[in-house]
Design a protein around this motif. Structure first.
Motif, PDB file in Angstrom:
ATOM      1  N   GLU A 143      -7.759  -2.184  -3.113  1.00  0.00           N
ATOM      2  CA  GLU A 143      -7.207  -1.701  -2.167  1.00  0.00           C
ATOM      3  C   GLU A 143      -7.767  -1.727  -0.829  1.00  0.00           C
ATOM      4  O   GLU A 143      -6.838  -1.974   0.093  1.00  0.00           O
ATOM      5  CB  GLU A 143      -7.442  -0.231  -2.421  1.00  0.00           C
ATOM      6  N   LEU A 160     -11.763   3.779  -1.594  1.00  0.00           N
ATOM      7  CA  LEU A 160     -10.986   2.642  -1.953  1.00  0.00           C
ATOM      8  C   LEU A 160     -11.688   1.560  -2.967  1.00  0.00           C
ATOM      9  O   LEU A 160     -12.739   1.270  -2.700  1.00  0.00           O
ATOM     10  CB  LEU A 160     -10.334   1.847  -0.846  1.00  0.00           C
ATOM     11  N   GLU A 172       2.731   2.687  -2.279  1.00  0.00           N
ATOM     12  CA  GLU A 172       2.569   3.927  -3.313  1.00  0.00           C
ATOM     13  C   GLU A 172       1.111   4.417  -3.190  1.00  0.00           C
ATOM     14  O   GLU A 172       1.223   5.685  -3.711  1.00  0.00           O
ATOM     15  CB  GLU A 172       2.894   3.247  -4.619  1.00  0.00           C
ATOM     16  N   LEU A 173       0.377   3.685  -2.830  1.00  0.00           N
ATOM     17  CA  LEU A 173      -1.121   4.388  -2.522  1.00  0.00           C
ATOM     18  C   LEU A 173      -0.936   5.620  -1.705  1.00  0.00           C
ATOM     19  O   LEU A 173      -1.523   6.519  -1.831  1.00  0.00           O
ATOM     20  CB  LEU A 173      -2.170   3.369  -2.537  1.00  0.00           C
ATOM     21  N   LEU A 207       0.810  -1.216  -0.084  1.00  0.00           N
ATOM     22  CA  LEU A 207       0.140   0.049   0.009  1.00  0.00           C
ATOM     23  C   LEU A 207       1.054   1.325  -0.091  1.00  0.00           C
ATOM     24  O   LEU A 207       0.210   2.389  -0.094  1.00  0.00           O
ATOM     25  CB  LEU A 207      -0.827   0.087   1.267  1.00  0.00           C
TER      26      LEU A 207
END
Length: 564
Positions: A484, A480, A460-461, A458
């Motif tokens: 995700e 999301l 990068e998100l 997660l």
């Protein structure tokens, strides 16, 4: 609960009485305050009658009479305020404990082999607990304080003007019959209202669940009509209960009005000199006015007890539904912190039969889930994959055989909460991304959360969000995707540091790309952990070290890899 089951009725009454225990201390205090309120109110009315006598005699009221009037009024108001405060505290405590026990029973528990009806569970948790708590908050203090209040008023009336006390006693003879009729009327109405409420809850819940299907098959109008009928039935039963309460209240009002009228007539005629009872003290304004002022107070506890009959029958109607959901957890199913030890899971001759099933879901299952390895369970829908996982995780107890977790420190039965569980749906609560991940370990620091974010893929998100981990989720926050959200679940499980992960269709409802990403995230996050996963996915099954098949209640090995 029906009238042809006297044993069940007696048991329900015993259970209902025991349910008051959590709030008993507060309700005892409320009963004491109610008795004090009656005492101070008598003092207040004594002061008022005393002041009236002074005014009639053309003199200024004494400081004692004014003090009794105003002091008694203030003390009575204070006692009434404390009564309400203690009643509310007792009600909250009873409702809290009942809801806590209900939630413990509704959550997966060792001795539960079938899931409760969702509508019944919702009604019991939201409404029926309130019915039980309301009954105790209303009736418990009244039951203790009413005899004291009635006796006090009767004694004062006897000392002031004993013929007025005789009139009160004669009128009291009609009260028990009226209260009995109230109880009979209330029980019939409470049972019907409870059934109608449960029916409406079930229809509403089913409608929300199946709304897309109802829309697609053009059944919205039919379901709307069914909802209208269920709502109409609840309205009709509620109106019937109100009508019965009004009728019984009217009978009580007639008795009270008759008593007050009889006493007023006696006092008036005595003051005018038309009535004179030789053994009675001479009538004065003070005596007559005080007798009339406290006369309604004599019946107030009785009216409150009559009203409590209605809440009592509602509470008794709620008892069976609540008791059915209160499942005592098995001794090994207490929630414990997850253990970082990676266990070997041994399933020894395990069978599980649901109460309503003709055949066992699982029968004579023997398998070993090796520590630190991935074991996938495949099979058709309904074959028992999720049931097998629930036995391994300690969510259920087997009907026969045993399940054990073997660690370097010894063997133990599965402990509910002792492993990480990820299912097909991820529940996101109001709050930030960080808050939702910390559900896995509420005391985790920010560095721990960031490691979980990295393990779940997660990072990068989160870095791309405006507030990072503090970005709020939900209707007013960030949304999301399914994939995700599934990563949030992986981060939670990683943060819990559980040695055993149990995964139920973790890649369900994902496209091929999202599924591949979740598989990579899972393999990364579970490195060194023991993993059992139920799946229909060929890709996920192919990534496992061992593949088991479930069919006809049996489990067999399909493939076993040599890697670890």
């Amino acid at each position: 609960m029906t009238t042809d089951q006297p044993g069940a009725t007696v048991e329900a009454r015993r259970w209902l009485a025991a349910a008051a225990s959590p709030g008993r201390r507060s309700l005892l205090s409320a009963a004491g305050c109610q008795a004090l309120e009656t005492t101070f109110t008598v003092v207040q009315w004594t002061g008022l009658a005393w002041v009236a006598q002074y005014v009639l005699d053309g003199a200024l009221p004494s400081w004692q009479s004014a003090g009794a009037l105003f002091g008694g009024g203030l003390l009575a108001a204070g006692a009434a305020w404390n009564t309400a405060r203690f009643q509310a505290a007792g009600r909250r405590r009873i409702a809290h404990v009942l809801r806590w026990r209900l939630v413990a029973g509704l959550l997966p528990a060792g001795r539960r082999h079938a899931e409760p009806d969702a509508a019944t569970a919702a009604v019991a948790t939201v409404e029926l607990t309130d019915d039980i708590a309301d009954f105790h908050a209303q009736s418990f203090p009244q039951r203790l304080s009413a005899p004291v209040s009635i006796a006090l008023i009767l004694v004062v009336t006897t000392l002031v003007e004993w013929p007025a006390a005789v009139i009160l006693l004669l009128a009291s003879l009609l009260i028990p019959l009226n209260m009995r009729l109230v109880g009979l009327f209330a029980k019939e109405g409470a049972d019907a209202q409870a059934a109608a409420g449960a029916r409406l809850a079930a229809v509403v819940l089913d409608s929300f669940r199946g709304l897309p299907t109802l829309r697609n098959i053009g059944a919205l109008e039919r379901r709307r009509a069914e909802l209208a009928r269920a709502g109409g039935d609840l309205n009709a039963t509620t109106i019937a209960v109100v009508r019965r309460a009004s009728l019984s209240g009217a009978v009580m009002d007639v008795v009270i009005t008759f008593s007050i009228a009889a006493n007023a007539t006696y006092v008036g005629l005595s003051l005018l000199g038309y009535v004179r009872i030789g053994a009675a003290p001479g009538m004065t304004l003070f005596r007559g006015l005080l007798a009339l002022l406290i006369c309604p107070m004599y019946f107030q506890p009785m009216r409150a007890m009559a009203a409590a009959f209605h809440s009592r029958e509602r509470a008794l109607a709620a008892v069976p539904a609540v008791r059915r959901l209160l499942v005592e957890p098995a001794s090994n199913s207490e929630r414990v912190p997850p253990s970082g030890d990676r266990p070997t899971v041994v399933v020894d001759n395990v069978s599980l039969r649901f109460p309503a099933a003709d055949e066992p879901t699982l029968n004579g299952v023997n398998l070993t889930v090796h520590a630190g390895r991935w074991t996938a369970v495949a099979g058709p829908s309904g074959a028992g994959k999720t049931t097998l996982l629930s036995l391994i995780a300690g969510v259920r107890e087997p009907s026969g055989g045993s399940v054990r977790w073997l660690t370097p420190t010894g063997a133990s039965a599965p402990r509910l909460g002792g492993c990480a569980w990820i299912g097909q749906q991820t529940v996101l609560l109001p709050g930030s991304i960080g808050d939702n991940i910390r559900i896995g370990r509420p005391d985790a620091g920010r560095a721990d959360v960031e490691r979980a974010v990295a393990a779940a893929g997660l990072a990068e998100l989160v870095e791309g969000l405006p507030r990072g981990l503090d970005t709020p989720l939900g209707e007013d926050g960030w949304g999301l995707s399914t994939g995700e959200a599934r990563r949030i679940a992986i981060a939670r499980a990683f943060l819990s540091d559980a040695g055993l992960w149990v995964l139920d269709e973790p890649t369900a409802h994902l496209d091929a790309d999202a599924e591949a990403q979740i598989i990579v995230a899972l393999r990364n996050a579970t490195r060194g952990r023991t993993v059992v996963v139920a799946t229909h996915s060929t890709a996920l099954a192919g990534s496992a070290d061992i593949l088991l098949g479930v069919a006809d209640g049996a489990v067999h090995t399909v493939r076993e890899a040599t890697r670890v």
